[in-house]
Design a protein around this motif. Structure first.
Motif, mmCIF file in Angstrom:
data_model
loop_
_atom_site.group_PDB
_atom_site.id
_atom_site.type_symbol
_atom_site.label_atom_id
_atom_site.label_comp_id
_atom_site.label_asym_id
_atom_site.label_seq_id
_atom_site.Cartn_x
_atom_site.Cartn_y
_atom_site.Cartn_z
ATOM 1 N N MET A 164 29.038 39.146 52.641
ATOM 2 C CA MET A 164 27.845 39.031 53.129
ATOM 3 C C MET A 164 27.462 38.102 54.377
ATOM 4 S SD MET A 164 24.363 37.596 50.660
ATOM 5 C CE MET A 164 24.933 35.953 50.619
ATOM 6 N N ILE A 165 28.283 37.044 54.774
ATOM 7 C CA ILE A 165 28.234 36.396 55.788
ATOM 8 C C ILE A 165 28.866 37.138 57.155
ATOM 9 C CG2 ILE A 165 27.627 34.495 54.554
ATOM 10 C CD1 ILE A 165 30.799 33.373 55.489
ATOM 11 N N THR A 166 29.454 38.027 56.808
ATOM 12 C CA THR A 166 30.301 38.697 57.871
ATOM 13 C C THR A 166 29.618 39.995 58.295
ATOM 14 O OG1 THR A 166 32.328 37.753 57.071
ATOM 15 C CG2 THR A 166 32.609 39.640 58.573
ATOM 16 N N LEU A 226 37.226 39.571 39.884
ATOM 17 C CA LEU A 226 37.929 40.113 40.976
ATOM 18 C C LEU A 226 37.696 41.569 41.502
ATOM 19 C CD1 LEU A 226 40.329 39.607 43.273
ATOM 20 C CD2 LEU A 226 41.932 40.227 41.213
ATOM 21 N N VAL A 227 37.589 42.205 40.271
ATOM 22 C CA VAL A 227 37.427 43.818 40.181
ATOM 23 C C VAL A 227 35.961 43.962 40.956
ATOM 24 C CG1 VAL A 227 36.755 45.814 39.302
ATOM 25 C CG2 VAL A 227 38.641 44.319 38.329
ATOM 26 N N ILE A 228 34.944 43.222 40.504
ATOM 27 C CA ILE A 228 33.464 43.343 41.217
ATOM 28 C C ILE A 228 33.705 42.925 42.705
ATOM 29 C CG2 ILE A 228 31.159 42.404 40.937
ATOM 30 C CD1 ILE A 228 31.494 41.937 37.974
ATOM 31 N N GLY A 229 33.971 41.824 42.797
ATOM 32 C CA GLY A 229 34.565 41.359 44.315
ATOM 33 C C GLY A 229 35.123 42.298 45.368
ATOM 34 N N VAL A 230 36.166 43.105 44.823
ATOM 35 C CA VAL A 230 36.772 44.329 45.770
ATOM 36 C C VAL A 230 35.833 45.215 45.786
ATOM 37 C CG1 VAL A 230 38.801 45.631 45.591
ATOM 38 C CG2 VAL A 230 39.271 43.232 44.835
#
Length: 255
Positions: free
Chosen positions: A1-3, A235-239
């Motif tokens: 989100m910040i990138t 981790l799954v959500i993040g990926v």
């Protein structure tokens, strides 16, 4: 989100020297925001103050560099000031995980799309020569410059706002029907809106398909997890969010 937002804005305008201090300011500012927020949430414990002070000094230094490089960008302090006030209030009152704070943070991040575009393009909000902006525009070529940039900013921001709801339905608000309905409705509206934009030739069909997948995901993932009786691992959500954020950006920038 910040990138993703600032990088999208940079692609829309084309690279410029002002982007260097801008990116430094944005990322240092985020670290300062995190450190100051932690200090406020801890009820101002002294041990958190050195990090907050350090990041704030770095942020201030980079802000001065940016003002020298591109003084016209100072106007962006106007929309950002109330966003900072709200998020600091949320931290001070330990509401940093509230929907209000998440929304304000996303709006601030999404707005960086327009800020980064402005850093590489003369003339804020439009003006002479802004009808067509480098290096491209909408899928049909009808929109360019600031008009296209504001639409891209809105779509990028909308994606990350939807992410807030989606993540909450799988972690902190798992099993909360109101959040699930809100998430599905939001993503469904996004899918319908982008399908209409694609039909009008303003965005690519691929972008509309991404939003369709987001809408399916918003309903299917929490419901299947509930049926299986197992929460989705963070981790799954993040990926998954990394993949979708790249797809959202790519389908907007590549016609």
């Amino acid at each position: 989100m910040i990138t993703i937002p600032p990088l999208v804005g940079m692609v829309l305008s084309g690279p410029a020297l002002a982007h260097v201090p801008l990116l430094g300011l944005w990322w240092a500012g985020y670290l300062a925001f995190f450190a100051v927020g932690l200090w406020l949430r801890s009820r101002r414990r002294p041990r958190y103050l050195p990090a907050a002070r350090t990041y704030m000094l770095v942020t201030a230094a980079l802000a001065l560099v940016l003002l020298v490089a591109a003084p016209s960008l100072a106007v962006w302090a106007l929309p950002y000031a109330p966003l900072v006030v709200v998020t600091m209030w949320c931290s001070a009152h330990r509401k940093d995980r509230s929907l209000l704070n998440d929304t304000v943070t996303v709006v601030a991040a999404g707005l960086m799309t327009a800020v980064a575009y402005d850093a590489g393009t003369p003339g804020l909000w439009g003006g002479p020569g802004s009808a067509v902006g480098p290096p491209g525009g909408s899928a049909d070529g009808a929109l360019g410059g600031w008009t296209w940039t504001w639409l891209v900013t809105a779509l990028v921001t909308a994606y990350f706002l939807g992410t807030v709801l989606y993540v909450k339905t799988n972690i902190r608000e798992r099993g909360n029907r109101a959040y699930l309905v809100a998430s599905v409705a939001f993503h469904g509206a996004g899918a319908a809106a982008t399908a209409a934009l694609a039909s009008a030739g303003l965005v690519t069909p691929a972008h509309a398909l991404v939003w369709g997948a987001l809408a399916v995901r918003a309903a299917a993932v929490p419901l299947v997890a509930a049926r299986l009786g197992r929460p989705v691992r963070p981790l799954v959500i993040g990926v998954g969010e990394i993949v979708f954020s790249v797809l959202v950006a790519a389908t907007l920038l590549v016609g």
